[in-house]
Design a protein around this motif. Structure first.
Motif, PDB file in Angstrom:
ATOM      1  N   GLY A 108      20.904 -15.389 -54.009  1.00 37.30           N
ATOM      2  CA  GLY A 108      21.768 -16.545 -54.139  1.00 37.30           C
ATOM      3  C   GLY A 108      23.120 -16.352 -53.489  1.00 37.30           C
ATOM      4  N   THR A 109      23.681 -15.121 -53.566  1.00 36.53           N
ATOM      5  CA  THR A 109      24.999 -14.874 -52.987  1.00 36.53           C
ATOM      6  C   THR A 109      24.982 -15.081 -51.483  1.00 36.53           C
ATOM      7  OG1 THR A 109      25.514 -13.294 -54.752  1.00 36.53           O
ATOM      8  CG2 THR A 109      26.843 -13.166 -52.745  1.00 36.53           C
ATOM      9  N   ARG A 110      23.955 -14.568 -50.809  1.00 31.75           N
ATOM     10  CA  ARG A 110      23.859 -14.732 -49.353  1.00 31.75           C
ATOM     11  C   ARG A 110      23.675 -16.193 -48.970  1.00 31.75           C
ATOM     12  NH1 ARG A 110      19.906  -9.710 -47.459  1.00 31.75           N
ATOM     13  NH2 ARG A 110      21.237  -8.007 -48.227  1.00 31.75           N
ATOM     14  N   GLU A 111      22.942 -16.922 -49.790  1.00 27.08           N
ATOM     15  CA  GLU A 111      22.729 -18.343 -49.503  1.00 27.08           C
ATOM     16  C   GLU A 111      24.045 -19.112 -49.562  1.00 27.08           C
ATOM     17  OE1 GLU A 111      18.129 -18.537 -51.230  1.00 27.08           O
ATOM     18  OE2 GLU A 111      19.818 -19.219 -52.455  1.00 27.08           O
ATOM     19  N   ALA A 160      31.944 -17.204 -52.427  1.00 25.56           N
ATOM     20  CA  ALA A 160      32.739 -18.160 -53.202  1.00 25.56           C
ATOM     21  C   ALA A 160      32.346 -18.213 -54.671  1.00 25.56           C
ATOM     22  CB  ALA A 160      32.583 -19.549 -52.590  1.00 25.56           C
ATOM     23  N   PHE A 161      31.244 -17.577 -55.042  1.00 25.68           N
ATOM     24  CA  PHE A 161      30.781 -17.693 -56.426  1.00 25.68           C
ATOM     25  C   PHE A 161      30.020 -16.421 -56.783  1.00 25.68           C
ATOM     26  CE2 PHE A 161      28.225 -19.185 -59.989  1.00 25.68           C
ATOM     27  CZ  PHE A 161      29.141 -19.957 -60.683  1.00 25.68           C
ATOM     28  N   VAL A 162      30.252 -15.925 -57.989  1.00 18.92           N
ATOM     29  CA  VAL A 162      29.606 -14.699 -58.439  1.00 18.92           C
ATOM     30  C   VAL A 162      28.293 -15.011 -59.142  1.00 18.92           C
ATOM     31  CG1 VAL A 162      29.866 -12.629 -59.855  1.00 18.92           C
ATOM     32  CG2 VAL A 162      31.849 -13.603 -58.699  1.00 18.92           C
ATOM     33  N   PHE A 163      27.232 -14.334 -58.758  1.00 15.11           N
ATOM     34  CA  PHE A 163      25.906 -14.449 -59.379  1.00 15.11           C
ATOM     35  C   PHE A 163      25.306 -15.857 -59.317  1.00 15.11           C
ATOM     36  CE2 PHE A 163      27.972 -11.052 -62.124  1.00 15.11           C
ATOM     37  CZ  PHE A 163      27.482 -10.008 -61.357  1.00 15.11           C
ATOM     38  N   PRO A 164      25.326 -16.533 -58.178  1.00 22.56           N
ATOM     39  CA  PRO A 164      24.629 -17.833 -58.090  1.00 22.56           C
ATOM     40  C   PRO A 164      23.122 -17.622 -58.112  1.00 22.56           C
ATOM     41  CG  PRO A 164      25.377 -17.155 -55.919  1.00 22.56           C
ATOM     42  CD  PRO A 164      25.928 -16.139 -56.886  1.00 22.56           C
ATOM     43  N   LYS A 165      22.393 -18.585 -58.681  1.00 24.14           N
ATOM     44  CA  LYS A 165      20.939 -18.488 -58.719  1.00 24.14           C
ATOM     45  C   LYS A 165      20.364 -18.807 -57.331  1.00 24.14           C
ATOM     46  CE  LYS A 165      20.348 -17.380 -63.035  1.00 24.14           C
ATOM     47  NZ  LYS A 165      21.733 -16.968 -63.270  1.00 24.14           N
ATOM     48  N   PRO A 166      19.275 -18.136 -56.934  1.00 19.64           N
ATOM     49  CA  PRO A 166      18.666 -18.415 -55.633  1.00 19.64           C
ATOM     50  C   PRO A 166      17.977 -19.771 -55.604  1.00 19.64           C
ATOM     51  CG  PRO A 166      17.369 -16.787 -56.836  1.00 19.64           C
ATOM     52  CD  PRO A 166      18.615 -17.017 -57.633  1.00 19.64           C
ATOM     53  N   ILE A 167      17.929 -20.359 -54.412  1.00 19.67           N
ATOM     54  CA  ILE A 167      17.335 -21.677 -54.234  1.00 19.67           C
ATOM     55  C   ILE A 167      15.872 -21.699 -54.670  1.00 19.67           C
ATOM     56  CG2 ILE A 167      16.543 -23.316 -52.480  1.00 19.67           C
ATOM     57  CD1 ILE A 167      19.365 -23.731 -53.038  1.00 19.67           C
ATOM     58  N   ASN A 168      15.090 -20.688 -54.272  1.00 22.55           N
ATOM     59  CA  ASN A 168      13.652 -20.761 -54.563  1.00 22.55           C
ATOM     60  C   ASN A 168      13.352 -20.655 -56.052  1.00 22.55           C
ATOM     61  OD1 ASN A 168      14.231 -18.064 -54.835  1.00 22.55           O
ATOM     62  ND2 ASN A 168      12.810 -17.347 -53.269  1.00 22.55           N
ATOM     63  N   GLY A 228      28.357 -24.815 -61.436  1.00 23.13           N
ATOM     64  CA  GLY A 228      28.777 -23.654 -60.670  1.00 23.13           C
ATOM     65  C   GLY A 228      28.811 -23.915 -59.177  1.00 23.13           C
ATOM     66  N   SER A 229      27.998 -23.171 -58.429  1.00 25.01           N
ATOM     67  CA  SER A 229      28.010 -23.278 -56.971  1.00 25.01           C
ATOM     68  C   SER A 229      27.196 -24.458 -56.454  1.00 25.01           C
ATOM     69  CB  SER A 229      27.471 -21.979 -56.350  1.00 25.01           C
ATOM     70  OG  SER A 229      26.087 -21.834 -56.633  1.00 25.01           O
ATOM     71  N   GLY A 230      26.471 -25.162 -57.332  1.00 27.06           N
ATOM     72  CA  GLY A 230      25.715 -26.338 -56.903  1.00 27.06           C
ATOM     73  C   GLY A 230      24.307 -26.054 -56.434  1.00 27.06           C
ATOM     74  N   THR A 231      23.733 -24.909 -56.824  1.00 27.08           N
ATOM     75  CA  THR A 231      22.374 -24.557 -56.399  1.00 27.08           C
ATOM     76  C   THR A 231      21.370 -25.627 -56.800  1.00 27.08           C
ATOM     77  OG1 THR A 231      22.908 -22.211 -56.644  1.00 27.08           O
ATOM     78  CG2 THR A 231      20.583 -22.789 -56.518  1.00 27.08           C
ATOM     79  N   THR A 232      21.514 -26.185 -57.997  1.00 29.91           N
ATOM     80  CA  THR A 232      20.571 -27.198 -58.472  1.00 29.91           C
ATOM     81  C   THR A 232      20.555 -28.404 -57.542  1.00 29.91           C
ATOM     82  OG1 THR A 232      20.887 -26.504 -60.774  1.00 29.91           O
ATOM     83  CG2 THR A 232      19.964 -28.694 -60.407  1.00 29.91           C
ATOM     84  N   GLY A 233      21.717 -28.840 -57.096  1.00 29.75           N
ATOM     85  CA  GLY A 233      21.778 -29.981 -56.190  1.00 29.75           C
ATOM     86  C   GLY A 233      21.044 -29.721 -54.891  1.00 29.75           C
ATOM     87  N   GLN A 234      21.265 -28.546 -54.291  1.00 29.61           N
ATOM     88  CA  GLN A 234      20.587 -28.221 -53.036  1.00 29.61           C
ATOM     89  C   GLN A 234      19.082 -28.103 -53.238  1.00 29.61           C
ATOM     90  OE1 GLN A 234      22.252 -24.936 -50.829  1.00 29.61           O
ATOM     91  NE2 GLN A 234      20.468 -24.760 -49.494  1.00 29.61           N
ATOM     92  N   ALA A 235      18.664 -27.540 -54.372  1.00 28.70           N
ATOM     93  CA  ALA A 235      17.231 -27.413 -54.655  1.00 28.70           C
ATOM     94  C   ALA A 235      16.569 -28.779 -54.752  1.00 28.70           C
ATOM     95  CB  ALA A 235      17.024 -26.625 -55.951  1.00 28.70           C
ATOM     96  N   LYS A 269      33.018 -24.471 -38.776  1.00 27.32           N
ATOM     97  CA  LYS A 269      31.619 -24.117 -38.542  1.00 27.32           C
ATOM     98  C   LYS A 269      31.125 -23.209 -39.673  1.00 27.32           C
ATOM     99  CE  LYS A 269      31.359 -26.170 -34.524  1.00 27.32           C
ATOM    100  NZ  LYS A 269      30.465 -27.330 -34.272  1.00 27.32           N
ATOM    101  N   PHE A 270      29.816 -23.269 -39.922  1.00 29.50           N
ATOM    102  CA  PHE A 270      29.225 -22.388 -40.928  1.00 29.50           C
ATOM    103  C   PHE A 270      27.784 -22.093 -40.530  1.00 29.50           C
ATOM    104  CE2 PHE A 270      29.092 -26.788 -42.198  1.00 29.50           C
ATOM    105  CZ  PHE A 270      27.794 -27.018 -42.610  1.00 29.50           C
ATOM    106  N   ASP A 271      27.244 -20.946 -40.997  1.00 28.93           N
ATOM    107  CA  ASP A 271      25.936 -20.462 -40.558  1.00 28.93           C
ATOM    108  C   ASP A 271      24.810 -21.448 -40.860  1.00 28.93           C
ATOM    109  OD1 ASP A 271      27.108 -18.207 -39.627  1.00 28.93           O
ATOM    110  OD2 ASP A 271      26.619 -16.958 -41.364  1.00 28.93           O
ATOM    111  N   TRP A 272      24.897 -22.157 -41.958  1.00 33.03           N
ATOM    112  CA  TRP A 272      23.785 -23.004 -42.401  1.00 33.03           C
ATOM    113  C   TRP A 272      23.584 -24.208 -41.482  1.00 33.03           C
ATOM    114  CZ3 TRP A 272      22.100 -27.668 -44.525  1.00 33.03           C
ATOM    115  CH2 TRP A 272      20.913 -27.605 -45.254  1.00 33.03           C
ATOM    116  N   GLN A 273      24.489 -24.427 -40.565  1.00 30.18           N
ATOM    117  CA  GLN A 273      24.388 -25.584 -39.675  1.00 30.18           C
ATOM    118  C   GLN A 273      23.155 -25.527 -38.775  1.00 30.18           C
ATOM    119  OE1 GLN A 273      28.426 -25.476 -38.027  1.00 30.18           O
ATOM    120  NE2 GLN A 273      28.731 -27.562 -38.754  1.00 30.18           N
ATOM    121  N   LYS A 274      22.531 -24.340 -38.672  1.00 30.39           N
ATOM    122  CA  LYS A 274      21.312 -24.254 -37.872  1.00 30.39           C
ATOM    123  C   LYS A 274      20.164 -25.021 -38.531  1.00 30.39           C
ATOM    124  CE  LYS A 274      20.021 -19.874 -40.087  1.00 30.39           C
ATOM    125  NZ  LYS A 274      19.790 -18.430 -39.890  1.00 30.39           N
ATOM    126  N   ASN A 275      20.293 -25.352 -39.822  1.00 26.64           N
ATOM    127  CA  ASN A 275      19.290 -26.139 -40.525  1.00 26.64           C
ATOM    128  C   ASN A 275      19.606 -27.631 -40.394  1.00 26.64           C
ATOM    129  OD1 ASN A 275      17.756 -23.924 -41.813  1.00 26.64           O
ATOM    130  ND2 ASN A 275      19.692 -23.559 -42.864  1.00 26.64           N
TER     131      ASN A 275
END
Length: 430
Positions: free
Chosen positions: A270-273, A282-290, A312-319, A365-371
């Motif tokens: 989750g941190t790398r994501e 930006a956030f400590v211990f975020p849950k991974p998307i999968n 928190g970091s909004g993982t649920t929204g992205q999922a 710019k940010f890395d995720w823009q490739k998606n």
């Protein structure tokens, strides 16, 4: 939300702080941690769970991540609020297979828990979503048993762990209740368990637990005894193998249910994501998307409204957005968070904006823009508070926020406020 979404939320997921604040300060969780004691955690959770129960739809479920130190206490709190009868399952999430974090006992920490309750367990008969999606998302850690996901084998039960004492053996004398012959008629599907002459059972096939080269059953026996096999005989089927042997399985009575394991082993950091999207830690211990996608897929409703009030970091929204893109669903998410250190805008909102539009608020710019952007619309509402004793509280409550037309009659507005806002506090007051 009780005014606009009472009984309308299908899935709630929460990841409350386990002993630290929202940004992970003081994240070394121990019994002397003064940032958030267990009493604080339970006192903070209870009123929120009481409100969550009222928000859930009649077939809604709630999932809560928690660590092993607090699991027992939090589960008791859920039993108190939702009722033990509405407990659905407790998943063990293998979050660190290498066990880098060591406990005081010397045992490697490799897991956390996800507790699942229903508002009404009788209404979740279709729980466990789509079998194909879940089976692909969830690689089994029970590979050595090799049972088909659509079946539950009753035998032969083969154990391949060399640590077991291989001199021990199952046989008719040591395990008479588990070692016996099954006579099966492929045409009539009839089952007999009595040894009689072949003439009597001339159309039946004799099926025995497997023996090794020495003629010993050696860890091969039926998992069910005679009485249970006879009782469940109508739900058994026999699969012929290429070497002219048979395996015996049970049928699934409800084909809408998925026989998934309650141990979740999913890769993902989750941190790398978060770093790839926000460009920083930006956030400590975020849950991974999968992990989130797996948990949300437990609900078969592709039009579900999903709430996370520890966003928190909004993982649920992205999922939610990724699931909609993958299966054509129309799920909606509601994320709630405080704004400590501006987290609501710098992390939660910014992450959602970037994955939805592919653009950042400051055009960086940010890395995720490739998606490809995930799309969707996003409303941001900042909640304000007002005291019921404030003589101007009626004016401060904005009815248009609740999708109502502006009141032209003050008496009508007072009536609406008194009748609706009362339900937001009555339950807790009692």
């Amino acid at each position: 939300m009780l005014i606009s979404h009472r009984n309308k939320i299908d899935v709630i997921y929460i990841d409350p702080p386990y002993g630290c604040n929202d940004l992970g300060e003081g994240a070394k969780v121990d019994y002397k941690n003064q940032h958030l004691t267990r009493e604080h955690l339970l006192s903070m959770l209870k009123p929120r769970l009481l409100l969550a129960q009222q928000l859930l739809s009649e077939d809604g479920i709630i999932l809560c991540s928690i660590d092993d130190k607090n699991q027992a206490y939090v589960k008791c709190l859920f039993d108190d609020v939702f009722g033990e009868i509405n407990f659905i399952n407790q998943f063990c999430w293998i979050n660190n297979l290498k066990g880098r974090q060591i406990s005081t006992s010397g045992a490697a920490k490799t897991h956390e828990f996800v507790i699942c309750y229903a508002k009404n367990s009788e209404n979740v008969s279709n729980f466990y979503g789509n079998i194909n999606v879940l089976s692909k998302q969830m690689p089994s850690i029970y590979k050595e048993f090799n049972y088909d996901i659509m079946t539950d084998g009753i035998g032969p039960f083969i154990i391949k762990n060399e640590l077991y004492n291989t001199n021990s053996a199952f046989n008719e004398e040591t395990r008479p209740k588990l070692v016996f012959n099954i006579f099966y008629d492929p045409k009539t599907k009839d089952i007999k368990l009595t040894d009689v002459t072949q003439d009597t059972y001339k159309n039946y096939i004799k099926i025995s637990p497997h023996k090794n080269a020495d003629g010993v059953h050696n860890f091969h026996a039926w998992r069910w005894g005679r009485e249970k096999i006879l009782k469940e005989s109508k739900d058994l089927y026999f699969k012929k193998e290429s070497n002219n042997t048979y395996k015996v399985f049970t049928k699934i009575r409800d084909t809408n249910k998925v026989l998934i394991k309650d141990v979740i082993q999913l890769s993902g950091l989750g941190t790398r994501e978060v770093e790839s999207i926000l460009g920083k830690n930006a956030f400590v211990f975020p849950k991974p998307i999968n992990l989130m996608k797996f948990l949300l897929n437990l609900s078969p409703n592709k039009n579900a409204t999903i709430l996370d009030f520890y966003a928190g970091s909004g993982t649920t929204g992205q999922a939610v957005l990724e699931l909609n893109k993958e299966d054509g669903g129309n799920r909606k998410f509601i994320l709630c968070t405080n704004n400590e250190n501006n987290i609501a805008f710098d992390v939660t909102y910014e992450r959602c904006k970037r994955v939805m539009t592919g653009e950042s608020s400051d055009n960086s710019k940010f890395d995720w823009q490739k998606n490809a952007p995930l799309g969707g619309s996003l409303d941001v509402i900042e909640i304000k508070e007002t005291s019921s004793s404030d003589p101007k509280s009626i004016d401060k409550i904005e009815e248009t926020v609740y999708e109502l037309e502006k009141f032209t009659n003050i008496n009508k507005k007072i009536e609406w406020v008194c009748s609706n806002f009362d339900i937001t506090t009555k339950k807790l007051g009692e």
